[in-house]
Scaffold this motif. Structure first.
Motif, short mmCIF file in Angstrom:
data_model
loop_
_atom_site.label_atom_id
_atom_site.label_comp_id
_atom_site.label_asym_id
_atom_site.label_seq_id
_atom_site.Cartn_x
_atom_site.Cartn_y
_atom_site.Cartn_z
N GLY A 265 0.82 -1.21 0.00
CA GLY A 265 0.00 0.00 0.00
C GLY A 265 0.85 1.25 0.00
N ASN A 266 1.93 1.22 0.77
CA ASN A 266 2.84 2.36 0.85
C ASN A 266 3.54 2.60 -0.49
N LEU A 267 3.93 1.51 -1.16
CA LEU A 267 4.57 1.64 -2.48
C LEU A 267 3.59 2.23 -3.49
N MET A 268 2.34 1.82 -3.41
CA MET A 268 1.34 2.37 -4.33
C MET A 268 1.08 3.84 -4.05
N GLN A 269 1.07 4.21 -2.77
CA GLN A 269 0.85 5.62 -2.42
C GLN A 269 2.02 6.49 -2.85
N SER A 270 3.24 5.99 -2.63
CA SER A 270 4.46 6.71 -3.00
C SER A 270 4.47 8.09 -2.34
N ASP A 271 4.63 9.14 -3.13
CA ASP A 271 4.71 10.49 -2.55
C ASP A 271 3.41 11.27 -2.74
N LYS A 272 2.29 10.53 -2.87
CA LYS A 272 0.99 11.16 -3.04
C LYS A 272 0.18 11.05 -1.75
N SER A 273 -0.90 11.78 -1.67
CA SER A 273 -1.83 11.59 -0.56
C SER A 273 -2.62 10.30 -0.81
N ILE A 274 -3.22 9.77 0.24
CA ILE A 274 -4.03 8.56 0.07
C ILE A 274 -5.21 8.85 -0.84
N GLN A 275 -5.81 10.05 -0.71
CA GLN A 275 -6.93 10.41 -1.58
C GLN A 275 -6.51 10.42 -3.05
N GLN A 276 -5.33 10.95 -3.35
CA GLN A 276 -4.85 10.98 -4.73
C GLN A 276 -4.55 9.57 -5.22
N THR A 277 -4.10 8.72 -4.31
CA THR A 277 -3.84 7.32 -4.67
C THR A 277 -5.14 6.65 -5.09
N TYR A 278 -6.22 6.90 -4.34
CA TYR A 278 -7.54 6.37 -4.73
C TYR A 278 -7.93 6.86 -6.11
N ALA A 279 -7.76 8.15 -6.34
CA ALA A 279 -8.15 8.74 -7.62
C ALA A 279 -7.36 8.12 -8.76
N ASP A 280 -6.07 7.89 -8.54
CA ASP A 280 -5.24 7.27 -9.58
C ASP A 280 -5.67 5.84 -9.85
N GLN A 281 -6.03 5.11 -8.79
CA GLN A 281 -6.49 3.73 -8.96
C GLN A 281 -7.79 3.69 -9.76
N GLU A 282 -8.71 4.59 -9.42
CA GLU A 282 -10.00 4.64 -10.12
C GLU A 282 -9.81 5.02 -11.59
N ALA A 283 -8.90 5.95 -11.85
CA ALA A 283 -8.62 6.35 -13.23
C ALA A 283 -8.02 5.19 -14.02
N ALA A 284 -7.15 4.41 -13.36
CA ALA A 284 -6.54 3.26 -14.04
C ALA A 284 -7.59 2.21 -14.39
N VAL A 285 -8.55 1.99 -13.48
CA VAL A 285 -9.63 1.04 -13.74
C VAL A 285 -10.46 1.50 -14.94
N GLU A 286 -10.78 2.78 -14.98
CA GLU A 286 -11.55 3.33 -16.10
C GLU A 286 -10.81 3.20 -17.42
N ARG A 287 -9.50 3.40 -17.40
CA ARG A 287 -8.71 3.26 -18.63
C ARG A 287 -8.73 1.83 -19.12
N ARG A 288 -8.65 0.88 -18.19
CA ARG A 288 -8.69 -0.54 -18.58
C ARG A 288 -10.05 -0.90 -19.18
N LYS A 289 -11.11 -0.35 -18.60
CA LYS A 289 -12.46 -0.60 -19.13
C LYS A 289 -12.57 -0.09 -20.56
N LEU A 290 -12.06 1.11 -20.78
CA LEU A 290 -12.14 1.72 -22.11
C LEU A 290 -11.34 0.91 -23.13
N ARG A 291 -10.18 0.38 -22.70
CA ARG A 291 -9.37 -0.43 -23.61
C ARG A 291 -10.11 -1.71 -24.02
#
Length: 295
Positions: A265-291
């Motif tokens: 979880g810490n590696l996924m968060q990296s230097d972002k806030s946890i909220q931004q980490t959630y947003a990035d995860q959700e955006a990645a899911v949406e990109r996979r759906k579109l593909r």
């Protein structure tokens, strides 16, 4: 210059935090024994004084006199003696993680000490260290001063005390927790733990599973007690996390911002806030759906 405007801002903001936060009403906060010894500070200052200006020296002496004496981290009106840590109340695996509230990560001893108190007065931000090292070639000449800590990992006695208070409260939500807290202290920490859960939920951050037990705030998996004693190569290892990432102009090791988190979880968060980490995860899911839809 060792002392930057970022460091001054961090100290000023910490004073504002002390004035407006809830912790003065919840915690004892009396001065306790320990902290950074006068001789330890004097030796460190002597090691780097040659590279400093008078303003640097004065600032660090001011910090030492005002912020390097630890405060009691127990609830207001607690039974027993004051304490600057909860280490003695928890079994070893859990107390080792509580120590991170007070101790900086390891370093190379050039300027930054290989572990030190977060309230150590000589604090230099990472960017300024890079500038100073380029100027004086400390690392190239292997000059080991062991004299300071990164501002990013530092704090005042108040911010660090509040980190202890909240981290201990959160640990009481841990599955299989082992402790010997007096009943009055346990009750107040449990009360605080429920408030912390609600405070994080208001930020759309979930730190407990369906059974009310501690979970990784990024991955959502229930944290198992044995994960506190695994090595740092284990993806489930419990690490000391921050909701909002560390920065040079604001001390982030404080109440309301510290949380146990798995290594993955810490590696996924990296230097972002946890909220931004959630947003990035959700955006990645949406990109996979579109593909998938575009195939």
């Amino acid at each position: 210059m060792f002392v930057t405007e970022d460091l001054k801002s961090a100290v000023f903001e910490a004073e504002q935090f002390k004035l407006v936060s809830i912790y003065s009403n919840l915690m004892c906060l009396k001065h306790t024994k320990g902290g950074v010894g006068a001789k330890t500070f004097e030796i460190a200052l002597a090691q780097v004084k040659t590279y400093m200006c008078g303003e640097d020296v004065s600032f660090y002496q001011y910090f030492y006199n005002n912020y390097s004496s630890p405060l009691c981290v127990l609830p207001k009106g607690h039974s027993g003696k004051c304490s600057c840590s909860y280490n003695k109340f928890f079994s070893e695996n859990f107390s080792n993680k509580i120590k991170d509230c007070d101790t900086t990560p390891g370093n190379d001893d050039i300027l930054y000490k290989n572990r030190a108190r977060r309230i150590f007065p000589i604090q230099v931000n990472k960017n300024q260290y890079t500038i100073l090292n380029a100027k004086y070639s400390w690392k190239a000449m292997n000059i080991k001063m062991k004299a300071g800590i990164p501002v990013e990992f530092g704090g005042t006695n108040f911010t660090i005390a509040t980190a202890h208070f909240d981290f201990a409260s959160i640990l009481l939500l841990q599955k299989g927790i082992e402790h010997k807290l007096p009943e009055d202290i346990e009750f107040k920490l449990l009360t605080r733990s429920q408030d912390i859960v609600d405070e994080f939920l208001a930020q759309d951050i979930n730190i407990v599973d369906g059974n009310g037990q501690l979970c990784c705030p990024v991955l959502g998996c229930t944290i198992e007690p044995e994960w506190y004693k695994t090595d740092d190569k284990n993806p489930n290892q419990v690490q000391f996390g921050h909701v909002e990432p560390i920065r040079a102009d604001k001390y982030m090791t404080r109440g309301g911002n510290v949380i146990p988190i798995t290594r993955n979880g810490n590696l996924m968060q990296s230097d972002k806030s946890i909220q931004q980490t959630y947003a990035d995860q959700e955006a990645a899911v949406e990109r996979r759906k579109l593909r998938r839809l575009s195939r």
